[in-house]
Motif scaffolding. Structure first.
Motif, PDB file in Angstrom:
ATOM      1  N   LEU A   1       0.784  -1.200   0.018  1.00  0.00           N
ATOM      2  CA  LEU A   1      -0.035   0.089   0.207  1.00  0.00           C
ATOM      3  C   LEU A   1       0.891   1.319  -0.239  1.00  0.00           C
ATOM      4  CD1 LEU A   1      -2.702   1.586   0.456  1.00  0.00           C
ATOM      5  CD2 LEU A   1      -2.656   0.933   2.736  1.00  0.00           C
ATOM      6  N   ALA A   2       1.293   1.182   1.092  1.00  0.00           N
ATOM      7  CA  ALA A   2       2.813   2.018   0.748  1.00  0.00           C
ATOM      8  C   ALA A   2       3.265   2.781  -0.240  1.00  0.00           C
ATOM      9  CB  ALA A   2       3.863   1.981   2.009  1.00  0.00           C
ATOM     10  N   MET A   3       3.992   1.348  -1.241  1.00  0.00           N
ATOM     11  CA  MET A   3       4.592   1.558  -2.903  1.00  0.00           C
ATOM     12  C   MET A   3       3.636   2.368  -4.172  1.00  0.00           C
ATOM     13  SD  MET A   3       6.321  -2.013  -2.630  1.00  0.00           S
ATOM     14  CE  MET A   3       7.358  -2.160  -3.836  1.00  0.00           C
ATOM     15  N   GLY A   4       2.635   1.874  -3.195  1.00  0.00           N
ATOM     16  CA  GLY A   4       1.080   2.233  -4.227  1.00  0.00           C
ATOM     17  C   GLY A   4       0.861   3.963  -4.488  1.00  0.00           C
ATOM     18  N   VAL A   5       1.191   4.657  -2.393  1.00  0.00           N
ATOM     19  CA  VAL A   5       0.729   5.886  -2.194  1.00  0.00           C
ATOM     20  C   VAL A   5       1.839   6.242  -2.643  1.00  0.00           C
ATOM     21  CG1 VAL A   5       0.771   7.197  -0.465  1.00  0.00           C
ATOM     22  CG2 VAL A   5      -0.379   5.290   0.018  1.00  0.00           C
ATOM     23  N   GLU A   6       2.906   5.737  -2.343  1.00  0.00           N
ATOM     24  CA  GLU A   6       4.873   6.940  -3.344  1.00  0.00           C
ATOM     25  C   GLU A   6       4.201   7.035  -4.455  1.00  0.00           C
ATOM     26  OE1 GLU A   6       7.857   8.960  -3.456  1.00  0.00           O
ATOM     27  OE2 GLU A   6       6.371   8.474  -1.841  1.00  0.00           O
ATOM     28  N   ALA A   7       3.724   5.598  -5.536  1.00  0.00           N
ATOM     29  CA  ALA A   7       3.995   5.829  -6.174  1.00  0.00           C
ATOM     30  C   ALA A   7       3.073   6.922  -7.535  1.00  0.00           C
ATOM     31  CB  ALA A   7       4.143   4.836  -7.118  1.00  0.00           C
ATOM     32  N   ILE A   8       1.901   6.941  -7.274  1.00  0.00           N
ATOM     33  CA  ILE A   8       0.952   8.000  -7.141  1.00  0.00           C
ATOM     34  C   ILE A   8       1.442   9.833  -6.619  1.00  0.00           C
ATOM     35  CG2 ILE A   8      -1.448   8.838  -7.427  1.00  0.00           C
ATOM     36  CD1 ILE A   8      -2.219   5.736  -6.696  1.00  0.00           C
ATOM     37  N   TRP A   9       1.395   9.995  -5.491  1.00  0.00           N
ATOM     38  CA  TRP A   9       1.489  10.897  -4.905  1.00  0.00           C
ATOM     39  C   TRP A   9       3.389  11.510  -4.606  1.00  0.00           C
ATOM     40  CZ3 TRP A   9      -2.668   8.193  -3.035  1.00  0.00           C
ATOM     41  CH2 TRP A   9      -3.642   8.779  -3.256  1.00  0.00           C
ATOM     42  N   HIS A  10       3.781  10.339  -4.676  1.00  0.00           N
ATOM     43  CA  HIS A  10       5.544  10.985  -4.661  1.00  0.00           C
ATOM     44  C   HIS A  10       6.274  12.006  -3.642  1.00  0.00           C
ATOM     45  CE1 HIS A  10       5.657   9.727  -8.658  1.00  0.00           C
ATOM     46  NE2 HIS A  10       5.025  10.381  -9.160  1.00  0.00           N
ATOM     47  N   ILE A  11       5.682  11.153  -2.241  1.00  0.00           N
ATOM     48  CA  ILE A  11       5.579  12.308  -1.226  1.00  0.00           C
ATOM     49  C   ILE A  11       6.740  12.591  -1.041  1.00  0.00           C
ATOM     50  CG2 ILE A  11       4.943  12.250   1.738  1.00  0.00           C
ATOM     51  CD1 ILE A  11       2.991  10.054   0.965  1.00  0.00           C
ATOM     52  N   GLY A  12       7.984  11.536  -0.731  1.00  0.00           N
ATOM     53  CA  GLY A  12       9.723  11.727  -0.806  1.00  0.00           C
ATOM     54  C   GLY A  12       9.629  11.200   0.403  1.00  0.00           C
ATOM     55  N   ALA A  13      11.488  11.330   1.043  1.00  0.00           N
ATOM     56  CA  ALA A  13      11.470  10.814   2.101  1.00  0.00           C
ATOM     57  C   ALA A  13      11.688  12.181   3.465  1.00  0.00           C
ATOM     58  CB  ALA A  13      12.932  11.011   2.521  1.00  0.00           C
ATOM     59  N   GLY A  14      11.048  12.128   4.696  1.00  0.00           N
ATOM     60  CA  GLY A  14      10.822  12.478   5.375  1.00  0.00           C
ATOM     61  C   GLY A  14      12.113  14.030   5.920  1.00  0.00           C
ATOM     62  N   GLY A  15      11.949  15.284   5.869  1.00  0.00           N
ATOM     63  CA  GLY A  15      13.512  16.061   6.740  1.00  0.00           C
ATOM     64  C   GLY A  15      12.928  17.053   6.601  1.00  0.00           C
ATOM     65  N   PRO A  16      13.638  18.656   7.482  1.00  0.00           N
ATOM     66  CA  PRO A  16      13.625  19.350   7.241  1.00  0.00           C
ATOM     67  C   PRO A  16      12.097  19.983   6.777  1.00  0.00           C
ATOM     68  CG  PRO A  16      15.959  18.938   7.635  1.00  0.00           C
ATOM     69  CD  PRO A  16      15.424  18.714   7.356  1.00  0.00           C
ATOM     70  N   ASN A  17      12.510  19.746   5.134  1.00  0.00           N
ATOM     71  CA  ASN A  17      12.130  20.574   4.090  1.00  0.00           C
ATOM     72  C   ASN A  17      10.782  19.740   3.633  1.00  0.00           C
ATOM     73  OD1 ASN A  17      14.235  22.349   4.265  1.00  0.00           O
ATOM     74  ND2 ASN A  17      15.463  21.039   2.538  1.00  0.00           N
ATOM     75  N   ASN A  18      10.909  18.534   4.086  1.00  0.00           N
ATOM     76  CA  ASN A  18       9.529  18.123   4.242  1.00  0.00           C
ATOM     77  C   ASN A  18       9.103  16.883   4.969  1.00  0.00           C
ATOM     78  OD1 ASN A  18       7.983  16.620   2.430  1.00  0.00           O
ATOM     79  ND2 ASN A  18       9.105  15.047   1.549  1.00  0.00           N
ATOM     80  N   PRO A  19       8.992  17.838   6.261  1.00  0.00           N
ATOM     81  CA  PRO A  19       7.860  17.302   7.146  1.00  0.00           C
ATOM     82  C   PRO A  19       6.846  15.954   6.678  1.00  0.00           C
ATOM     83  CG  PRO A  19       7.315  19.321   7.144  1.00  0.00           C
ATOM     84  CD  PRO A  19       8.492  19.211   5.733  1.00  0.00           C
ATOM     85  N   ASP A  20       6.430  15.907   6.186  1.00  0.00           N
ATOM     86  CA  ASP A  20       5.196  15.246   5.695  1.00  0.00           C
ATOM     87  C   ASP A  20       5.693  14.058   5.312  1.00  0.00           C
ATOM     88  OD1 ASP A  20       3.510  17.165   6.488  1.00  0.00           O
ATOM     89  OD2 ASP A  20       2.752  17.784   4.826  1.00  0.00           O
ATOM     90  N   GLY A  21       6.664  13.997   4.680  1.00  0.00           N
ATOM     91  CA  GLY A  21       7.491  12.664   4.059  1.00  0.00           C
ATOM     92  C   GLY A  21       7.984  11.162   5.206  1.00  0.00           C
ATOM     93  N   TRP A  22       8.352  10.250   4.080  1.00  0.00           N
ATOM     94  CA  TRP A  22       8.363   9.478   5.083  1.00  0.00           C
ATOM     95  C   TRP A  22       9.303   9.319   5.932  1.00  0.00           C
ATOM     96  CZ3 TRP A  22       4.376   5.685   3.565  1.00  0.00           C
ATOM     97  CH2 TRP A  22       3.648   5.520   2.912  1.00  0.00           C
ATOM     98  N   HIS A  23       8.906   8.170   6.845  1.00  0.00           N
ATOM     99  CA  HIS A  23      10.244   8.269   7.954  1.00  0.00           C
ATOM    100  C   HIS A  23      11.324   7.206   7.776  1.00  0.00           C
ATOM    101  CE1 HIS A  23       7.502  10.775  10.925  1.00  0.00           C
ATOM    102  NE2 HIS A  23       8.626  10.778  11.254  1.00  0.00           N
ATOM    103  N   LEU A  24      12.192   8.162   7.432  1.00  0.00           N
ATOM    104  CA  LEU A  24      13.520   6.604   7.100  1.00  0.00           C
ATOM    105  C   LEU A  24      14.062   6.428   6.313  1.00  0.00           C
ATOM    106  CD1 LEU A  24      16.303   5.680   8.836  1.00  0.00           C
ATOM    107  CD2 LEU A  24      15.084   3.889   9.282  1.00  0.00           C
TER     108      LEU A  24
END
Length: 518
Positions: free
Chosen positions: A261-284
C-alpha cells in the motif's frame, strides 16, 4: 560483597521448560502451565531447538524470524545515519575531525547483527534479535566522540562488553536477575510494551512534539494530515484485525500488505523522504525500489578500534565514568528487554527466569565486544523482537532466520529499505498491546508494590529508556518497602543495584566534579 553463584551455575543443565504459548495466542502464558505436545515431526531442527516442546512449528518460527527482521531492518539504515555520513559536513566527527563512512557502517551493522543473532539463536535458543543499540550509538555520536576519537570510543565499548561478559560468566548478572521481584519483572514487561508502542506512535507521526503547550500531540495540530501516518493507521487496524481473528502470519501479512500500500501511495503522490524541508514525508525509508539491488559490502571497519587510547587522551577517571555509563545502559536495558520478551514468548517461569539464562547474558554481552570491535557500536537484544514473538516465534530457529536475513541485508540494502518506518511502527503498537497484558500480575491494591511498578512502567516511555524505568522501580521498591517495615523481604542485591542506579542518575554532576577535581 561476595555473590553466591552456586545457585545459578547449573543454568545450562536445566531442561527446556514447557508451556510456550501456542500459535493462535495473542497474550502470554505462564511457562509452568502443562500442555500436551503433538508428536515431533520436525526431525533434526525440532530436536535442536525444542520446537514442538515449546508448542511451535517450523513454519511458525520462519514467519516469526521474518517478522522480527522486518521490524528491525531499519537499524541497517538508521545506524549509519547516527554514527556516520558521506562526508565530514554531514557526519558526527570525532575530536580529530574524522568520521565513519556511512556505507561501511551499514555493512558492519548487518554483519554484526547477523552473526550475533544466529549465535543467540543457536546457544540461547530464544527468538530474540540483536543489533546495534540505539541508545548507546546516539550517546557515542553526540557525547563521547567530542572528547575522544572514533577508534578510542569503540575501544570503550569493547571494554564495556568484556565487563558484561565477565558478569555473565561468573553468574553475577544471573544472580541480580533472580533477585528482582516478580512484580517488578511484570512491570518491566508492561513498561517495554508501552515503550515500543510509544516508539511506534512517534515514528509513524501519529504522535508529534509541540513547540509550545503539551509535550506531545496528535499528528499536526491535533489532526492527521499526512499520507504516511494514514498508512500507519491502516496497517495498525489491518494487523489488529488479523491478530484478533487469529490468522496465522497476521503480523507478517499486515507488514507485506501495508508495504505494498505504501509503495502504491508513493507511486501516485510522490511524497518522498521526510526531513526539515519535507516534514510530511516518509520516516527513514521511502517505499520505492530503484537503482542497483545488489552490492558488495565494504567491511574495512572490522577491527578499527583502540582499546585503551581514550584513557590516555581524557584521563583514567573520565574514561572510567564513560565505561560506567555504557555498562549500566547495556546491562539493564538488555536484562529488562529479555525479561519482557521471555514472558511474552511464554518461556519464562513465574519468577521471570527462562531457559539458558546464563548463555543469553553471555552472548548479549559479547554483542558489545563484537559491535565495538567492528566500529558499529554495542549490539544488544531488540525489543522489536516482540513482533516475531507475537507472530508465534518461540525458539532460536526464528533468530537464525532473522540473523541470516541480516547477513543478506549487507548485499541487499535497497530491498531492506523498502519497508517504511510507518509500517514497522504499526507492528510495534500491536505487539506493545500484547505485552501490556502482563499488568494483571501486579497487585495494585498494595501501594508498596503499586508505586515502584507504576514508576517502572511510565518512566520507560516518558524518558525513552528501559534502564531509566528499571532504575526508578528498583530505587523506589527498596526505599518504600523498607520504610513500610519490609526491609527483610528485600534481597541484598536489590540494595546494591539501587545504590548503583542512584550513582547512574547523578552521573552528570559526578562527572563534572571529577573533571573539576582533576
Amino acid at each position: 560483597m561476595s555473590i553466591n553463584t552456586s545457585t545459578v551455575s547449573t543454568d545450562e543443565l536445566e531442561p527446556e521448560r514447557e508451556g510456550a504459548a501456542g500459535a493462535e495466542q495473542t497474550t502470554t502464558a505462564p511457562a509452568s502451565r502443562e500442555r500436551t505436545s503433538p508428536p515431533s515431526r520436525g526431525g533434526l531442527l525440532d530436536r535442536i531447538f525444542s520446537i514442538t516442546k515449546r508448542g511451535s512449528t517450523i513454519p511458525r518460527e520462519i514467519r516469526g524470524g521474518l517478522v522480527t527482521f522486518f521490524t528491525m531492518a531499519y537499524i541497517v539504515i538508521l545506524n549509519p545515519l547516527i554514527l556516520g555520513g558521506f562526508n565530514a559536513a554531514k557526519a558526527p566527527t570525532d575530536v580529530t575531525g574524522a568520521f565513519l563512512p556511512a556505507a561501511q557502517v551499514g555493512a558492519i551493522t548487518g554483519l554484526t547483527a547477523g552473526v550475533l543473532t544466529i549465535l543467540f539463536g543457536v546457544f540461547a535458543n530464544l527468538p530474540f534479535g540483536l543489533a546495534a543499540g540505539l541508545g548507546i550509538n546516539s550517546f557515542l555520536a553526540v557525547a563521547v566522540v567530542k572528547d575522544v576519537s572514533w577508534p578510542e570510543a569503540m575501544g570503550l565499548v569493547v571494554i564495556n562488553g568484556v565487563l558484561i561478559v565477565v558478569f555473565g560468566v561468573t553468574g553475577a548478572r544471573t544472580a541480580i536477575f533472580r533477585a528482582v521481584p516478580r512484580e517488578l519483572k511484570a512491570a518491566i514487561t508492561v513498561g517495554i510494551g508501552l515503550f515500543i508502542a510509544f516508539i511506534g506512535f512517534v515514528d509513524s507521526g501519529f504522535v508529534r512534539g509541540t513547540k509550545a503547550g503539551p509535550p506531545v500531540q496528535l499528528g499536526h495540530d491535533g489532526s492527521i494530515t499526512t499520507l504516511p501516518t494514514l498508512v500507519f493507521i491502516v496497517g495498525l487496524i489491518l494487523m489488529g484485525i488479523l491478530v484478533a481473528r487469529k490468522i496465522q502470519g497476521g503480523i507478517l501479512i499486515g507488514i507485506i500488505a501495508t508495504t505494498l500500500l505504501a509503495m502504491g501511495v508513493e507511486a501516485i503522490w510522490h511524497i518522498g523522504a521526510g526531513g526539515p524541508n519535507n516534514p510530511d514525508g516518509w520516516h527513514l525509508n521511502t517505499p520505492v525500489l530503484s537503482g542497483q539491488l545488489v552490492s558488495l559490502p565494504d567491511l574495512s571497519l572490522v577491527g578499527h578500534f583502540d582499546l585503551f587510547g581514550a584513557f590516555g587522551r581524557i584521563g583514567l577517571l573520565a574514561g572510567i565514568t564513560l565505561v560506567f555509563t555504557l555498562v549500566f545502559t547495556n546491562f539493564f536495558d538488555a536484562m529488562g528487554t529479555m525479561t519482557g520478551l521471555a514472558k511474552s514468548a511464554g518461556v519464562a517461569d513465574k519468577d521471570g527466569t527462562f531457559p539458558r539464562l546464563k548463555s543469553a547474558f553471555i552472548i548479549e554481552g559479547f554483542g558489545a565486544v563484537l559491535g565495538g570491535a567492528n566500529s558499529g557500536s554495542s549490539n544488544t537484544v531488540y525489543i522489536d523482537s516482540a513482533a516475531g514473538i507475537g507472530e508465534g516465534a518461540r525458539t532460536g530457529l526464528a533468530s537464525v532466520v532473522t540473523g541470516a536475513l541480516f547477513l543478506g541485508s549487507m548485499f541487499l540494502t535497497p530491498l531492506t529499505s523498502v519497508v517504511p518506518l510507518e509500517v514497522a511502527s504499526a507492528a510495534l503498537v500491536v505487539v506493545g498491546t500484547m505485552m501490556a497484558g502482563q499488568i494483571r500480575e501486579i497487585d495494585f491494591t498494595r501501594f508498596d508494590i503499586a508505586l515502584p511498578s507504576f514508576l517502572t512502567i511510565v518512566t520507560m516511555p516518558l524518558t525513552y529508556s528501559i534502564a531509566n524505568g528499571i532504575g526508578a522501580g528498583f530505587i523506589t521498591w527498596a526505599v518504600v518497602r523498607a520504610a513500610s517495615g519490609k526491609a527483610r523481604q528485600i534481597h541484598p542485591l536489590m540494595w546494591v543495584v539501587a545504590a548503583g542506579f542512584i550513582v547512574y542518575f547523578v552521573r552528570g554532576p559526578l562527572g563534572h566534579l571529577i573533571g573539576a577535581g582533576g
